[in-house]
Write a protein that holds these residues in place. Sequence first.
Motif, PDB file in Angstrom:
ATOM      1  N   ASP A   9      65.236 -26.939  13.349  1.00 47.49           N
ATOM      2  CA  ASP A   9      65.900 -27.776  14.348  1.00 47.49           C
ATOM      3  C   ASP A   9      64.824 -28.395  15.250  1.00 47.49           C
ATOM      4  N   GLU A  10      65.277 -29.215  16.186  1.00 49.87           N
ATOM      5  CA  GLU A  10      64.292 -29.914  17.021  1.00 49.87           C
ATOM      6  C   GLU A  10      63.444 -28.939  17.837  1.00 49.87           C
ATOM      7  N   ARG A  15      58.150 -26.495  18.852  1.00 53.06           N
ATOM      8  CA  ARG A  15      57.302 -25.302  18.900  1.00 53.06           C
ATOM      9  C   ARG A  15      56.089 -25.471  17.970  1.00 53.06           C
ATOM     10  N   LEU A  16      56.354 -25.985  16.772  1.00 51.05           N
ATOM     11  CA  LEU A  16      55.266 -26.263  15.818  1.00 51.05           C
ATOM     12  C   LEU A  16      54.264 -27.247  16.412  1.00 51.05           C
ATOM     13  N   TYR A  20      50.290 -26.483  17.110  1.00 49.80           N
ATOM     14  CA  TYR A  20      49.248 -27.002  16.219  1.00 49.80           C
ATOM     15  C   TYR A  20      48.731 -28.399  16.514  1.00 49.80           C
ATOM     16  N   SER A  21      49.413 -29.151  17.383  1.00 54.53           N
ATOM     17  CA  SER A  21      49.010 -30.559  17.508  1.00 54.53           C
ATOM     18  C   SER A  21      47.564 -30.726  17.982  1.00 54.53           C
ATOM     19  N   PHE A  47      56.277 -36.204  11.687  1.00 57.30           N
ATOM     20  CA  PHE A  47      57.428 -36.958  11.190  1.00 57.30           C
ATOM     21  C   PHE A  47      57.731 -36.520   9.754  1.00 57.30           C
ATOM     22  N   GLU A  48      56.659 -36.354   8.968  1.00 61.30           N
ATOM     23  CA  GLU A  48      56.824 -35.902   7.585  1.00 61.30           C
ATOM     24  C   GLU A  48      57.423 -34.493   7.525  1.00 61.30           C
ATOM     25  N   VAL A  49      56.977 -33.628   8.431  1.00 61.59           N
ATOM     26  CA  VAL A  49      57.548 -32.272   8.493  1.00 61.59           C
ATOM     27  C   VAL A  49      59.050 -32.386   8.754  1.00 61.59           C
TER      28      VAL A  49
END
Length: 174
Positions: A9-10, A15-16, A20-21, A47-49
């Motif tokens: 979910d969003e 959180r991801l 990691y960004s 976006f791909e994730v």
Amino acid sequence: MHSDNNHMDERSLRRLFEAYSNDLLYYAQYLLHSKEEAEEIVSDVFFEVWQNREKFSEVKQEKLWLLRVTHNKAVSLLRKKGNDFSSVSWEEIGDYGTPVDLQTPDARLISQEEMNRINRVIAQLPPRCRQVFVLAKIERLPYKEIADFLGISVKTINIHVAKALEAISSALKK
């Protein structure tokens, strides 16, 4: 009413992104020399994730998967621009400061001149050696994960890292 718990979910995407960004930006900027392009690539990656969130929920090593996608997008952008990937150097990572692992044991700060010398040495390493060094010492990934990611043995990782560190320390002695 069905629940799709295994789907992202969003909130979990956020959180991801928070987790990691920065690492992905650092890596993309190392490859591309451009903060804007790095930011663009990293947002493409997330976006791909999001587009593949069903599949992504099965990914075991999230960070490595994200790094791989970032790497592929950056390299294809470089190819589009007609760059030879092996010419990618490190000079513009400045914004992210000194990789802590490269600090000397007495923790004195490395001077800018020494940092430039280190960056030049790293830029001249053979591409695979440089890639292993960045993943091991800058991204701080466990050797086992890097070995799986690159399809090489942990022993080979040790050899690459030792070679890179040796090159750096001999450049600093000059």
